[in-house]
Write an enzyme that holds these catalytic residues in place. Structure first.
Site, short mmCIF file in Angstrom:
data_model
loop_
_atom_site.label_atom_id
_atom_site.label_comp_id
_atom_site.label_asym_id
_atom_site.label_seq_id
_atom_site.Cartn_x
_atom_site.Cartn_y
_atom_site.Cartn_z
N GLY A 94 0.74 -1.15 0.18
CA GLY A 94 -0.09 0.00 0.05
C GLY A 94 0.92 1.06 -0.17
O GLY A 94 0.03 2.33 0.15
N TYR A 133 -0.43 -3.37 -12.42
CA TYR A 133 -0.11 -3.78 -13.88
C TYR A 133 -0.48 -2.91 -14.87
O TYR A 133 0.29 -2.66 -15.93
CB TYR A 133 -0.46 -5.12 -14.02
CG TYR A 133 0.23 -6.08 -12.90
CD1 TYR A 133 1.41 -6.13 -12.32
CD2 TYR A 133 -0.57 -7.24 -12.04
CE1 TYR A 133 1.88 -6.79 -11.19
CE2 TYR A 133 0.07 -8.21 -11.30
CZ TYR A 133 1.19 -7.64 -10.67
OH TYR A 133 1.55 -8.73 -9.65
#
Length: 173
Positions: A94, A133
């Site tokens: 995170g 991604y």
């Protein structure tokens, strides 16, 4: 102060860190694997991996503390593609490290290894990873329906890929 992250080759000194990571159930669910790795098996795998030119294993570090693993596996010299994988220690998730590590791995794969394509498999339900991604330039190429058994249910997965040319085009803009 933001950490300066880097990738470095996996060393024997990293075994205890990797052992902890590979035995973390939360981490291994996303790798579609059982969190069950003995230290002896890990040592064996490291030795085999170091002797295999088709794999590159890296520790993600801030210069001192390791907090992740990055792999480029099954490097195919003829077709010039390989599989990308990453795991970040839960305490460090995170913080944007996955995106930075993905960029570093892509740069290595396309600059040093001269790969044509880098691909990965990700759980369809793993929105955070898919976002990382996609932001890095990976595109979904296909869906694998009920392909992995995780936490008592079958999970769908996505095959994603990015081409060297697309990576360089993104870097130049």
């Amino acid at each position: 102060m933001e950490k300066t992250i880097q990738l470095r080759a996996v060393e024997k000194d990293d075994l205890s860190f990797l052992h902890k990571l590979l035995n973390n159930t939360d981490v291994m669910h996303y790798w579609f694997s059982e969190a069950h790795m003995s230290m002896e098996k890990l040592k064996e795998m490291l030795e085999k991996n170091n002797a295999n030119d088709r794999n590159r294993s890296f520790i993600l570090t801030d210069g001192q503390e390791p907090f992740g693993f990055v792999g480029i596996a099954d490097i195919d010299p003829r077709h010039r593609h390989a599989e990308f994988s990453i795991m970040i220690e839960p305490a460090h998730q995170g913080n944007g490290y996955a995106g930075k590590a993905t960029q570093l791995a892509m740069d290595y794969a396309f600059s040093m290894l001269n790969l044509h394509k880098l691909y990965l498999i990700v759980a369809k339900a793993n929105d955070k990873a898919r976002h990382v991604y996609e932001k890095a330039g990976f595109h979904t190429e296909g869906e694998m329906t009920e392909h992995f058994f995780v936490k008592g249910t079958y999970q769908d997965a996505l095959m994603m890929g990015v081409f060297q040319q697309d990576y360089w085009n993104r870097q130049n803009h």
